[in-house]
Design an enzyme around this catalytic site. Structure first.
Site: not given
Ligand code: BGC
Length: 756
Positions: A231-234
């Site tokens: 995932s992208d961060w968050g």
């Protein structure tokens, strides 16, 4: 490690361990499972250098990371149109990763530049998916040749920063397939990036991080991706849905919250444990691939990379204007460097890609020993130019033969996290340029920006050099290009519109609340400006040189092809000037007519060619079905419609002196006719036409083919009669088809048309 060994390891893991493996240990590490010998691996931002953070983690570049080398950002790199050079940069970054023990560098970023306003345009390659794809392939190839992974990002349709973690990018499938997906598709099919990073946004209402169609059906099913998706961060909203959709690794972690949700979902029968196993399998495959190929003894020669960064930056610069050959500068001439960016260049953008450079070389430092004076001109951080600063700049300009103003966008004007509000440069810099140009007609502007700017002063200056965000050695490169040690050869990877409102996404960009409709469809960048026949400030593909080139002898290996064939196009390029130089030969394909709503032409090939004065070279491009294809939602596949196409070659999208015609014959589309099918479509189908003709000839006198002038009591032209026939549906035979067109006869006709 063999897959069966990995599976055996997973079989020994508890459900909690497996769920845990599917999220980060901290901001930058995957988890270890010590009892089973699974190591922790580290990933790190880049991608145009390393941003390895250690203790005090933050992912927005606020805290310091290790000292590293900052290469030109993607906006500049793409302008090189030189995949070999990008691959060499990738190799250098891969070596640095090996030295630092980094398993994956988080990039390249290949999102499409839909609007000049996107705050992250500087991190992205192009408005054109083919160019972005070629650059991504080169970068991935380079990095991964050192046994370090990449994470192509942000998958997908992440072309704005505004409300980036909640907004839905709503686009029809054809637009996604033709514009927003191909860079990912090319990279996955050709280079198999070890990982893919999904984007923050939703796509047509479903978060990328839990979008099964995107992460499983398309990415793995159709393109054959075999690494892990992080995932992208968050970016994770519903972790359980994410596992089911094919999101393997959540980054960073949710401090165990989402891991526990995975466990509960499996225990309650809402999630198949096999899917958790599969995610672990994909993650471990990459973890071990790196661990088994780690080479911590790889040297990292930062000095050598600094020199390489300068060489690369010089190849990326785009000479936009050079009236009367004001450039290159003469070493003996008195030159005034004006503007703070001459001393402190803006060479990278803000946010997660921000690199802590071990050295920065500005143009002023690089010009040591030359006949150069300096005036600061403006204060970039305060975004102001006092009267004193402008007066000092004007004095310096007057005293010099040539004034070079270093201008562009200060950090606060473009960054990860938010979009630009407008396309203008700082007012104080525009004022400075106007004042300097008024004081000295020999004024040149060097630009440092990550995205197009309006240039109200363009008519007042004699030269413009687009240096983009060219990395930490940009000053060396700038001086080399200004003084002709390097002949500029960059070409624009994006259109510079005259003004923001010319941009095709202008009316919709940013969207309403959490919904952004990509209403301009496939008409992004030059695809729109060309279709509308609009003036632009500088077109896609454009770039000047200190020498000149001639393009000649475009020859196709055949002037007709079937969609299963390939055709080659050869062209001769000659350096007609008196200096060594490089040109970018570009090949565009456009459909001449046909039913599809399509761009006038699209880039399908390019080649950077280096030539000595007088030298010429023949280059060859290969064209296959995909070069002519549209995404056909009816058949859910690529389809190259039959018809005439134009192949155009030159060195800019708006300067294509060579043209050749090609006829393409496509395979027949699977078709199902109904009573609502209209005659123009039936008559265009070589299989249906004779069947219809035979029926009509047997049907006897009928109204459809008659001249209606008598019935209507007024003259109806032949054209109108034909048009009325063309647009009538098959069912019209019942009313207008004469005595023979009984319900049974028309039914039988329809069955014949469908080959029953
Ligand atoms: C960015 C990514 C980046 C990640 C890790 C996110 O905010 O969108 O591009 O790789 O942070 O720093």
């Amino acid at each position: 490690m063999e897959m069966k060994e990995i599976r055996a390891l997973i079989a020994q893991m508890t459900l909690e361990e497996k769920a845990g493996l599917c999220s980060g240990d901290d901001f930058w590490h995957t988890k270890a499972v010590e009892r089973l010998g699974v190591p922790r691996t580290m990933v790190s931002d880049g991608p145009h250098g390393l941003r390895k953070q250690d203790q005090r983690v933050d992912h927005l570049g606020v805290n310091d990371s290790i000292k590293a080398v900052c290469y030109p950002a993607a906006c500049a790199a793409a302008a090189s149109f030189d995949p070999d050079m990008i691959a060499a940069m990738g190799e250098a970054i891969g070596e640095s990763c090996q030295h630092e023990g980094l398993s994956v560098v988080l990039g390249p970023a290949v999102n499409i530049k839909r609007s000049p306003l996107c705050g992250r345009n500087f991190e992205y390659y192009s408005e054109d998916p083919y160019l972005a794809g070629e650059m991504a392939c080169a970068m991935i190839h380079g990095v991964q040749s050192k046994n370090v992974g990449t994470s192509i990002k942000h998958f997908a349709a992440n072309s704005q920063e505004h409300r980036r973690m909640s907004s839905s990018s709503d686009a029809d499938e054809r637009t996604l397939r033709e514009i927003y997906f191909p860079a990912f598709e090319m990279a996955v099919k050709r280079e198999q990036p070890w990982t893919v990073m999904c984007s923050y946004n939703k796509i047509n209402g479903v978060y990328a991080s839990q979008n099964r169609w995107l992460l499983t059906d398309v990415l793995r099913g159709e393109w054959g991706f075999n690494g892990y998706v992080m995932s992208d961060w968050g970016a994770v909203s519903d972790r359980v849905a994410g596992v089911a959709a094919g999101l393997d690794l959540e980054m960073p972690s949710s401090n165990g919250v989402n891991d526990r949700k995975i466990v509960a979902a499996v225990r309650e029968g809402r999630l198949d444990e096999k899917l958790v196993d599969l995610a672990c399998e994909r993650i471990l495959n990459i973890v071990f691939r790196f661990a088994e190929n780690a080479r911590p003894d790889t040297p990292w020669d930062k000095e050598a990379q600094h020199a390489q960064a300068a060489d690369i930056a010089a190849e990326c610069m785009v000479l936009l204007k050079n009236e009367g050959g004001i450039l290159p500068l003469n070493r003996a001439d008195a030159v005034a460097f004006i503007g703070e960016f001459a001393e402190k260049p803006r060479f990278q953008g803000g946010g997660s890609s921000h690199i802590n450079c071990f050295r920065i070389t500005g143009a002023l430092e690089a010009a040591k020993g030359l006949n150069v004076t300096y005036a600061r001109g403006y204060d970039a951080a305060r975004d102001e130019a006092t009267d004193d600063m402008i007066e000092e700049a004007v004095r310096a300009a007057k005293a010099a033969k040539v004034a070079v103003v270093f201008a562009g966008l200060p950090d606060s004007y473009e960054s990860e996290g938010y979009d630009r509000q407008h396309m203008r440069m700082p007012e104080c810099q525009n004022r400075l340029i106007a004042a300097v140009a008024a004081a000295n007609p020999n004024t040149v502007v060097v630009l440092h920006n990550g995205s197009p700017v309006e240039m109200p002063w363009i008519g007042q200056v004699r030269g413009v050099l687009e240096a983009y965000l060219g990395g930490q050695a940009v000053g060396m490169a700038t001086v080399r290009v200004l003084y002709g040690d390097v002949n500029p050869s960059g070409h624009l990877a994006e259109t510079f519109p005259v003004k923001l409102s010319d941009n095709p996404s202008f009316l919709y960009y940013g969207g309403e609340g959490d919904r952004t409709e990509y209403r301009e469809g496939v008409f992004v960048g030059y695809r729109y400006y060309d279709k509308k026949d609009m003036d632009v400030l500088f077109p896609f593909g454009y770039g000047l040189s200190y020498t000149s080139f001639a393009y000649s002898d475009l020859r196709l290996s055949a002037d007709a092809m079937r969609d299963t064939d390939t055709v080659t196009a050869t062209v001769t390029v000659r350096n007609t000037g008196s200096r060594f130089g490089k040109t970018v030969a570009q090949l565009y394909v456009g459909a001449l007519g046909g039913d599809w709503i399509r761009p006038v032409r699209e880039l399908k090939g390019f080649r950077k060619v280096a030539l000595q004065p007088g030298e010429s070279r023949q280059i060859t491009f290969t064209l296959d079905k995909r070069c002519f294809a549209v995404w056909n939602e009816q058949i859910h596949d690529w389809y190259a419609p039959s018809g005439q196409y134009e192949i155009a070659v030159g060195d800019s999208s708006r300067d294509l002196p060579l043209r050749a015609a090609l006829t393409l014959t496509a395979g027949r589309l699977p078709r199902k006719y109904t009573m609502d099918s209209i005659f123009i479509d039936l008559m265009a189908d070589p299989k249906a036409k004779p069947i219809v003709e035979e029926f009509m000839s047997k049907a006897g006198p009928n109204e459809i083919e008659n001249d209606h002038s008598d019935a209507a009591g007024e003259a109806i032209s032949e054209e109108m009669n034909i048009a009325m026939f063309n647009y009538m549906p098959l069912r019209a035979l019942l009313s207008f088809g004469g005595d023979q067109s009984t319900a049974d006869a028309v039914d039988a006709l329809l069955r014949r048309l469908n080959g029953e």
